[in-house]
Design an enzyme around this catalytic site. Structure first.
Site, short mmCIF file in Angstrom:
data_model
loop_
_atom_site.label_atom_id
_atom_site.label_comp_id
_atom_site.label_asym_id
_atom_site.label_seq_id
_atom_site.Cartn_x
_atom_site.Cartn_y
_atom_site.Cartn_z
N GLY A 30 0.83 -1.20 0.00
CA GLY A 30 0.00 0.00 0.00
C GLY A 30 0.86 1.24 0.00
N GLY A 38 -0.39 -5.17 0.86
CA GLY A 38 -1.67 -4.92 0.20
C GLY A 38 -1.97 -5.89 -0.93
N GLU A 91 5.78 -6.49 7.12
CA GLU A 91 5.47 -5.28 7.89
C GLU A 91 6.34 -5.10 9.12
OE1 GLU A 91 2.14 -6.25 5.26
OE2 GLU A 91 3.27 -7.44 6.73
N ASP A 128 -1.47 -6.94 8.19
CA ASP A 128 -2.89 -6.55 8.18
C ASP A 128 -3.57 -7.09 6.93
OD1 ASP A 128 -1.54 -4.75 6.46
OD2 ASP A 128 -2.98 -3.14 6.85
#
Length: 351
Positions: free
Chosen positions: A65, A114, A137, A145
């Site tokens: 992302g 993402g 991450e 996430d």
């Protein structure tokens, strides 16, 4: 509509093709909004039987992302734009997860962050010899996430914990073995596969099976017994101790990987595994992740991680706390606590 995406319909098949090659097709807010709107429209269109999701060109399916937006938001507007991004991206993830029509995601290249969020909800997930899959991450002080709180605990054995804590990069064969991909197809065949799917959208599974190749031996399969043993402890400290006590070169390498990651990220990831067990559905998981995301982007570790990996590129972040023991249960409780009702995440309305 955005020039960062190609959105088309070919007869009874809808087609989303990411088109941001210089950024390895990392998702922007505009891209997430456009994909969500397109999918909502196709959901109601009886003519659309199938959705294809791929990238236009370059070496990546989707590398993640818009990290720059998130970092700038944390320093410039108290995280307002960052929360807007996560709210929109997570709605897209949930829409794909609950989509009533089959989706085929072609993970032909870098699939991280993402990219995991938009490929894992798809009913059919095609890996190739170019696939590089990871949830990295921990290197930037964020957390796994985009639904990882749901997907990772459901992988075989302790593979999910291993991926969350090491940021390991899997190839296409490993993705197939782990269940992250449903098919392994050589990239040279993909154009023909897509043409056949467009011509025969009712025969998705048969077409993918027809073109599937025998994947090479998965390294992950060779190592999964070590993963299941050494990543079995429930705490980060326990996993580190298990790796330290093992005298193999493999354990020494993975110990370095675990200890290089943000300790708060790692403990948040392990808490996700616990919390997901109480999530009644995928929407509840995404609401949990939104609470965490809204707080993690405001922590100094996130700005420091982005600095170390993407700005200065010295790969020498100074985490705070620097040791797992410094991340307390009270800190984790605050990160996972409910938001005020008006600020909680919500999915798109059902059809």
């Amino acid at each position: 509509m955005t020039d960062l995406l190609n959105l088309h319909t070919h007869g009874n098949v809808a087609h989303i093709s990411l088109n941001r090659p210089k950024a390895i097709h990392a998702l922007t807010l505009e891209m997430c909004e456009a994909m969500g709107l397109a999918l909502l429209g196709w959901r109601e269109d009886e003519a659309v039987e199938l959705v294809l999701l791929d990238h236009a060109e370059g070496r990546g399916f989707c590398s993640g992302g818009d990290v720059a937006l998130l970092r700038n938001s944390a320093t410039e507007d108290d995280g307002v734009r960052g929360r807007q991004f996560f709210h929109t991206e997570y709605r897209l993830n949930h829409l794909l997860f609950t989509y009533p029509k089959p989706v085929v995601a072609f993970m032909d290249g870098v699939t991280m962050g993402g990219g995991v969020g938009i490929s894992q909800p798809a009913k059919y997930r095609v890996a190739t010899e170019n696939t590089k899959f990871a949830m990295p991450e921990g290197s930037i002080g964020l957390f796994p996430d985009v639904g990882a709180g749901h997907y990772l605990p459901r992988l075989r054995g302790q593979v999910g914990k291993f991926l969350a804590l090491t940021g390991a990069r899997l190839d296409g064969a490993e993705c197939l073995w782990a269940g992250l991909a449903t098919h392994y197809i050589e990239s040279a065949k993909l154009a023909e596969v897509k043409a056949r799917l467009i011509a025969e959208p009712g025969n998705v599974e048969a077409i993918l099976d027809e073109f599937a190749s025998d994947a090479p031996e998965a390294r992950l399969e060779r190592n999964h017994r070590k993963i299941d043993r050494l990543f079995a402890p429930e705490t980060l400290e326990g996993i580190i101790a298990a790796l330290e006590a093992d005298d193999s070169d493999w354990a020494a390498k993975e110990l370095v990987a675990v200890q290089s990651k943000c300790p708060t990220t790692s403990k948040v990831a392990l808490r996700q595994f616990e919390e997901n067990a109480d999530c009644r559905n995928f929407a509840a998981n995404m609401a949990m992740e939104y609470r965490v995301a809204s707080r993690m982007i405001m922590r100094p570790d996130f700005a420091e991680g982005v600095r170390a990996v993407l700005v200065d590129k010295d790969n020498a972040p100074k985490w705070d706390p620097a040791e797992p023991e410094g991340v307390t249960e009270d800190m984790l409780g605050a990160i996972f606590a409910p938001l005020p009702e008006a600020e909680e995440w919500t999915p798109f309305p059902s059809a």
